[in-house]
Design an enzyme around this catalytic site. Structure first.
Site, short mmCIF file in Angstrom:
data_model
loop_
_atom_site.label_atom_id
_atom_site.label_comp_id
_atom_site.label_asym_id
_atom_site.label_seq_id
_atom_site.Cartn_x
_atom_site.Cartn_y
_atom_site.Cartn_z
N HIS A 56 0.84 -1.20 0.00
CA HIS A 56 0.00 0.00 0.00
C HIS A 56 0.88 1.25 0.00
O HIS A 56 2.03 1.21 0.44
CB HIS A 56 -0.90 0.01 1.23
CG HIS A 56 -1.96 -1.03 1.21
ND1 HIS A 56 -3.02 -1.01 2.10
CD2 HIS A 56 -2.15 -2.13 0.44
CE1 HIS A 56 -3.81 -2.05 1.87
NE2 HIS A 56 -3.29 -2.74 0.86
N GLU A 58 0.88 3.81 1.90
CA GLU A 58 1.35 4.17 3.24
C GLU A 58 2.55 3.32 3.65
O GLU A 58 3.52 3.83 4.22
CB GLU A 58 0.24 3.98 4.29
CG GLU A 58 -1.00 4.79 4.02
CD GLU A 58 -2.07 4.05 3.25
OE1 GLU A 58 -3.25 4.29 3.53
OE2 GLU A 58 -1.73 3.22 2.36
N CYS A 86 -6.01 1.76 5.86
CA CYS A 86 -6.67 0.53 6.29
C CYS A 86 -6.11 0.10 7.65
O CYS A 86 -5.19 0.73 8.18
CB CYS A 86 -6.46 -0.58 5.26
SG CYS A 86 -4.76 -1.21 5.20
N CYS A 89 -2.29 -0.68 7.56
CA CYS A 89 -1.48 0.54 7.53
C CYS A 89 -1.59 1.30 8.85
O CYS A 89 -0.60 1.86 9.33
CB CYS A 89 -1.89 1.42 6.36
SG CYS A 89 -1.52 0.65 4.76
#
Length: 149
Positions: A56, A58, A86, A89
């Protein structure tokens, strides 16, 4: 003199990363990490490119920022991300001890703020910065993806 380095300024930089992800066929989420008004990490989703569900924006940004700083903690840093992080993260952000998270669009189903994922007690959270633009890009991505299949 007005400070141009506000939340919108840095969210625009994160949005540019989201557009890069969109162009690559990745879910369009972008992130930057800032310390002292300086961007030290830029990232976007790479889950398809790397065939890695943890890639992701992040997570990529956290790793890049930690490498830049030479340590695992992101104290005095701010994450700007186009979509609410999410739970995965959020957990990584907890452990990084990041000082501030600024996100664009909410993720009603998987967002760590919405799901009450525990963040570091000193982390400040601000949502809704460029939310409409981030949401529109996300919707456009999924409309185009559905039309291709």
């Amino acid at each position: 003199m007005e400070n141009i380095f506000d939340d919108t300024y840095f969210m625009k930089k994160a949005f540019q990363e989201a557009e890069t992800a969109f162009d690559k066929g990745e879910i369009p989420v972008g992130a930057v990490i800032v310390i002292d008004n300086k961007i030290i990490a830029r990232a976007h989703n790479l889950t398809e490119t790397l065939t890695d569900v943890t890639a992701h924006a992040e997570m990529q940004a956290i790793t890049a920022a930690a490498n830049y700083l030479g340590g695992k903690y992101l104290k005095k840093c701010t994450l700007y991300v186009t979509l609410e992080p999410c739970q995965m993260c959020g957990g990584a952000l907890y452990w990084s001890q990041i000082s501030k998270i600024v996100y664009g669009a909410r993720d009603e189903d998987r967002g760590c703020i919405n799901l009450n994922t525990k963040l570091h007690p000193k982390t400040i959270v601000k949502g809704g910065v460029m939310a409409e633009e981030a949401s529109a890009l996300m919707k456009r991505f999924f409309v185009e993806k559905r039309n291709l299949n």
